[in-house]
Design a protein around this motif. Structure first.
Motif, short mmCIF file in Angstrom:
data_model
loop_
_atom_site.label_atom_id
_atom_site.label_comp_id
_atom_site.label_asym_id
_atom_site.label_seq_id
_atom_site.Cartn_x
_atom_site.Cartn_y
_atom_site.Cartn_z
N ALA A 120 -2.89 -4.61 60.93
CA ALA A 120 -2.98 -5.15 59.83
C ALA A 120 -2.08 -6.27 60.09
O ALA A 120 -2.42 -7.37 58.90
N GLY A 121 -0.89 -6.18 60.85
CA GLY A 121 -0.29 -7.83 60.78
C GLY A 121 -0.39 -8.63 61.90
O GLY A 121 -0.95 -10.05 61.40
N PHE A 122 -1.20 -8.02 62.55
CA PHE A 122 -2.57 -9.35 63.25
C PHE A 122 -3.38 -10.12 62.54
O PHE A 122 -3.54 -10.84 62.04
N ARG A 156 -7.93 1.08 58.20
CA ARG A 156 -7.45 1.59 58.34
C ARG A 156 -8.35 2.82 57.75
O ARG A 156 -7.90 3.49 58.55
N SER A 157 -9.08 2.39 56.92
CA SER A 157 -10.47 3.66 57.19
C SER A 157 -11.15 3.70 58.59
O SER A 157 -11.58 5.07 58.53
N ARG A 158 -10.54 2.91 59.59
CA ARG A 158 -11.24 2.83 60.39
C ARG A 158 -10.35 3.23 62.04
O ARG A 158 -10.86 3.79 62.63
N GLU A 159 -9.55 3.73 61.10
CA GLU A 159 -8.00 3.71 61.76
C GLU A 159 -8.13 2.75 63.28
O GLU A 159 -8.07 3.15 64.26
N LEU A 160 -8.47 1.22 62.83
CA LEU A 160 -8.42 1.28 64.71
C LEU A 160 -6.90 0.25 64.81
O LEU A 160 -6.13 -0.30 63.42
N THR A 161 -6.59 -0.32 65.67
CA THR A 161 -5.30 -0.42 66.47
C THR A 161 -5.48 -1.89 66.46
O THR A 161 -6.43 -2.59 67.18
N LEU A 162 -3.58 -2.23 66.76
CA LEU A 162 -3.58 -3.41 67.70
C LEU A 162 -4.58 -3.88 68.70
O LEU A 162 -5.79 -4.55 68.62
N ALA A 163 -4.87 -3.30 69.05
CA ALA A 163 -5.45 -3.19 71.31
C ALA A 163 -6.70 -3.35 70.73
O ALA A 163 -7.80 -3.74 70.77
N GLU A 164 -7.26 -2.22 69.82
CA GLU A 164 -8.56 -2.65 69.24
C GLU A 164 -9.29 -3.11 68.66
O GLU A 164 -9.94 -3.89 69.21
#
Lengths: 282, 282
Positions: A120-122, A156-164
């Motif tokens: 989210a910060g990205f 958020r709904s896809r639970e994507l991390t910053l690395a992803e």
């Protein structure tokens, strides 16, 4: 004094900037008409609070947004977005070590530990700057970075991390590849910067040219197409052992043509950070 | 974001460094054989923690020692001692204002409030660097700055404040005169930097030349004698309206002769800080 990882990151940006020639990029001897040396100085100053945050253990996504916001406020342009995306996790990794030296294992830990909130910060960081990116794949409109914070619910709904998020968006981009590959080119280039007897600015210039020869630059590809990016890299390879004057002339030509291999410069800045953390002197 | 006075100070050092020509000084186009551009970049990075301390309200003497120690550790030479002695009280003064703008009254308050303990920090700072200073007057051996912390007992017994220590030691030095005169030249030069339509680096170059023409440089006088310092200032006055190429040629001559008007550059850095605090852009 504890090891100053935030200062190392700032100095990495400044030493990368000053090294010359770095064909196509702003350097000590060249400006682009709409992007001047002084704006990069200002960007390096503005990014500092983000580096401080990363060194103090703040979440990587928040630290990155802080760095980008500070850079953009000072430079009034996107001078160092890609470099910050490499430097912030490196600073975070250095801060976990005893002596400030950053290791591939520590960086891998930082990357692996990134969260959806970091992503989210990205995305928020994109609201501070105008980054040249291509359209996302057809099934990814909801995650288009150009949507900024509006994409956060989809994240958020896809639970994507910053690395992803970093690696999914632009798999061929040089910055994203470092995130995907454990900063392999960064650590290799750092070793090249630490060896040899030439003054560091010359080693930076040569390392830039070698990286550009090895891989087409992502920013050049995004702006001018893959064919131009490949031609630029072929030329860099041909000039590997050329005299300084020949490389200088090509640097002038690229600036005149508005061709700016900025992604390669981002990796050089990251490599300088690693080299500084291991004791290279300016 | 609160106003970033520490960042303004860092950027002031970097913009002063990059502006060219600044006859006799390291600039974007010139190095001295034993003092390189990259060392000044490193010094500006290393000074940051001292600026942060001053902005956070730390005692001026402690903040100054921190800035000098950081500068010396990064640059491995005395790149910016005089500039830091001007910038640290300016940062402290800016931090007392609402909007980060620094006023002569606020600086006067900071100077007047300095203590014997601040003076002790100033003396400790000399232990980190090799500063070129003359011998003290005959009755002042105990207060010779070259004694470093060994002079602190004498400081305490005479109750000498930092303001008194700075101005007593070298009344004709350009940095000491700013402390004595309420930073008059600094604020005047800041106004010059804020006016005019030329790009900021050109205004910096012209302001440097005007300051050098107005007053013989303290560092040149200390190293080469008063007569040389006066000749340099006369030449600067004669070139006030000269073409860039003429000033460039003189800049090369001075570097070749090892004549380095560093005190004038210190005042320019201080003026850049004031101009940045008032909204000038790079």
């Amino acid at each position: 004094m504890t090891h100053d990882a935030a200062g190392d990151a700032q100095l990495a940006l400044l030493l990368e900037l000053a090294a010359t020639p770095k064909p196509g990029n702003v350097d000590r001897e060249r400006d682009h008409p709409d992007l001047r040396f002084e704006q990069f100085l200002a960007g390096a100053v503005g990014a500092r609070r983000g580096f401080d945050a990363a060194a103090a253990g703040a979440p990587v996504g928040d630290a990155f947004e802080t760095a980008v916001a500070g850079m953009a406020a000072r430079a009034r342009d996107n001078t160092q977005f890609g470099a910050l995306l490499l430097l912030v996790p490196l600073v975070a990794a250095a801060a976990t070590g005893d002596d400030g030296e950053v290791t591939p294992a520590a960086v891998a830990d930082v990357i692996d530990a990134t969260t959806v909130e970091d992503a989210a910060g990205f995305y928020r960081a994109f609201e501070h700057v105008d980054v040249r990116v291509g359209a996302p794949p057809d099934d990814c409109d909801a995650l288009d970075v150009r949507r900024g914070r509006d994409a956060i619910p989809a994240l958020r709904s896809r639970e994507l991390t910053l690395a992803e998020a970093v690696t999914a968006g632009a798999p061929t981009d040089g910055v994203a590849r470092e995130w995907a590959d454990g900063f392999e080119r960064t650590f290799d280039a750092a070793e090249a910067l630490r060896t040899g007897t030439a003054p560091l600015p010359e080693r930076v210039s040569r390392t830039f040219l070698r990286l550009l020869a090895a891989d087409p630059d992502g920013l050049v590809a995004a702006r001018h197409g893959d064919a131009v990016a490949e031609r630029v890299s072929d030329r860099a390879a041909a000039l590997a052992d050329a005299d300084r004057s020949v490389i200088d002339a090509w640097a002038d030509d690229l600036v005149d043509a508005g061709i700016n291999p900025g992604t390669t410069a981002d990796v050089v800045a990251a490599a300088l950070f690693v080299a500084l953390s291991r004791g290279v002197r300016e």
